[in-house]
Design a protein around this motif. Structure first.
Motif, PDB file in Angstrom:
ATOM      1  N   TRP A  43       0.835  -1.210   0.000  1.00 13.51           N
ATOM      2  CA  TRP A  43       0.000   0.000   0.000  1.00 13.51           C
ATOM      3  C   TRP A  43       0.865   1.254   0.000  1.00 13.51           C
ATOM      4  CZ3 TRP A  43      -0.345   4.043   3.473  1.00 13.51           C
ATOM      5  CH2 TRP A  43      -1.384   4.957   3.227  1.00 13.51           C
ATOM      6  N   THR A  44       1.957   1.238   0.773  1.00  8.47           N
ATOM      7  CA  THR A  44       2.842   2.407   0.840  1.00  8.47           C
ATOM      8  C   THR A  44       3.453   2.708  -0.520  1.00  8.47           C
ATOM      9  OG1 THR A  44       3.348   1.989   3.170  1.00  8.47           O
ATOM     10  CG2 THR A  44       4.920   3.328   1.925  1.00  8.47           C
ATOM     11  N   LEU A  45       3.947   1.683  -1.202  1.00 10.32           N
ATOM     12  CA  LEU A  45       4.564   1.896  -2.518  1.00 10.32           C
ATOM     13  C   LEU A  45       3.540   2.420  -3.522  1.00 10.32           C
ATOM     14  CD1 LEU A  45       6.837  -1.282  -2.733  1.00 10.32           C
ATOM     15  CD2 LEU A  45       7.563   1.087  -2.379  1.00 10.32           C
ATOM     16  N   ILE A  46       2.337   1.856  -3.508  1.00  9.66           N
ATOM     17  CA  ILE A  46       1.299   2.313  -4.430  1.00  9.66           C
ATOM     18  C   ILE A  46       0.909   3.753  -4.125  1.00  9.66           C
ATOM     19  CG2 ILE A  46      -1.110   1.967  -5.107  1.00  9.66           C
ATOM     20  CD1 ILE A  46      -0.646  -1.033  -4.775  1.00  9.66           C
ATOM     21  N   THR A  47       0.830   4.100  -2.833  1.00  9.32           N
ATOM     22  CA  THR A  47       0.490   5.471  -2.449  1.00  9.32           C
ATOM     23  C   THR A  47       1.557   6.445  -2.927  1.00  9.32           C
ATOM     24  OG1 THR A  47      -0.746   4.690  -0.520  1.00  9.32           O
ATOM     25  CG2 THR A  47      -0.030   6.983  -0.498  1.00  9.32           C
TER      26      THR A  47
END
Length: 292
Positions: free
Chosen positions: A240-244
């Motif tokens: 989720w962090t990378l996609i954000t």
């Protein structure tokens, strides 16, 4: 809406804040026009007394806005039916057999817990990627088994909904569909996306304010902490962090997103009930491992 022995019974839950005077009457008219189903409709006033409610529908008045998932839980307690349709008050059903077709598919397969129609903008015909409940959402016309859901318009088997405990009411807004879908899958059910059954909904952008970014981050953490085996939680949140970081480019939006994430990591997620590794395997074979 006459009765019949073979007609599916559907409880319809619609939330309102009396802020859509044009869209809400159209949504209700399209529900009431559905054929070959027996409908029990409740309108939940989320912090208001509902107005513009047509004859034949009941209402529930909530003194404060409890959020979308809890409002839908409350609505589900006030309707009867073997299936539940959760229906945004700015959506509408363009054909009179939409609910009958969705219910027929659920009736054919007792292991199917929810049916997801294709949601499209009534003016442009566009189906937003966030409305397609699977990865590789570029082609919204591809049907198949799905492991999450678009919460705005979805038909759910009542017995499965109750077995899974309903929506996570404390989420208030965002990602409650992932939580519910995962809990349904953990009980042996599946979901299905049927793009040939179309529902209309205006293509609005929810990413307009700080609340979106904060609740998005917080609820992502809550979904992971409630449902995943402990070893998978950091992998899910790292994804989720990378996609954000890839999708969100405004520094303030990123700041609020990660503040929400840390808020979710501090607690408040509710009862933890990690899915089995068998469910992890089923989700992975269905095309969406729960680290995504």
């Amino acid at each position: 809406m006459s009765t019949g022995a073979t007609r599916p019974t559907i409880g319809a839950v619609v939330l309102t804040m009396n802020d859509r005077p044009e869209e809400f009457p159209r949504a209700m008219a399209s529900l009431l026009a559905q054929e070959d189903v027996d409908l029990d409709i409740v309108v939940v006033g989320n912090g208001c007394i509902p107005d513009q409610v047509p004859d034949g529908c009941r209402t529930v008045d909530l003194p404060e806005n409890v959020g979308i998932p809890e409002g839908r839980n409350i609505g589900a307690q006030h309707v009867k039916g073997e299936y539940l349709i959760f229906f945004d008050n700015d959506a509408h059903l363009p054909q009179t057999e939409v609910l009958a077709r969705l219910a027929a598919r659920l009736d054919q397969d007792p292991h199917l817990a929810y049916m997801q129609p294709r949601i499209s903008d009534p003016d442009t015909g566009i189906t937003l990627r966030r409305w397609v409940p699977r990865l590789r959402a570029g082609d919204p016309t591809r049907p198949g088994i799905v492991t999450v859901m678009a919460e705005g318009v979805v038909l759910v088997r009542r017995s499965a909904f109750d077995e899974a405990g309903g929506w996570p009411g404390h989420f208030f807004l965002f990602h409650e569909g992932i939580d519910l879908a995962w809990r349904l899958w953990d009980r042996g059910y599946t979901g299905y996306y049927s793009p040939d059954i179309v529902v209309h909904h205006p293509a609005t952008d929810p990413a307009r304010h700080d609340t979106f970014y904060r609740l998005n981050g917080r609820n992502r953490a809550w979904v992971a902490r409630r449902n995943l085996p402990a070893i998978l939680i950091p992998f899910n949140l790292a994804t989720w962090t990378l996609i954000t970081l890839w999708r969100v480019h405004k520094p303030h939006a990123l700041q609020v997103s990660f503040a929400g994430l840390f808020e979710g990591l501090r607690g408040g997620h509710g009862e933890r009930a990690p899915m089995t590794w068998r469910t992890v395997g089923r989700l992975t074979r269905a095309g969406r491992p729960p680290i995504m």
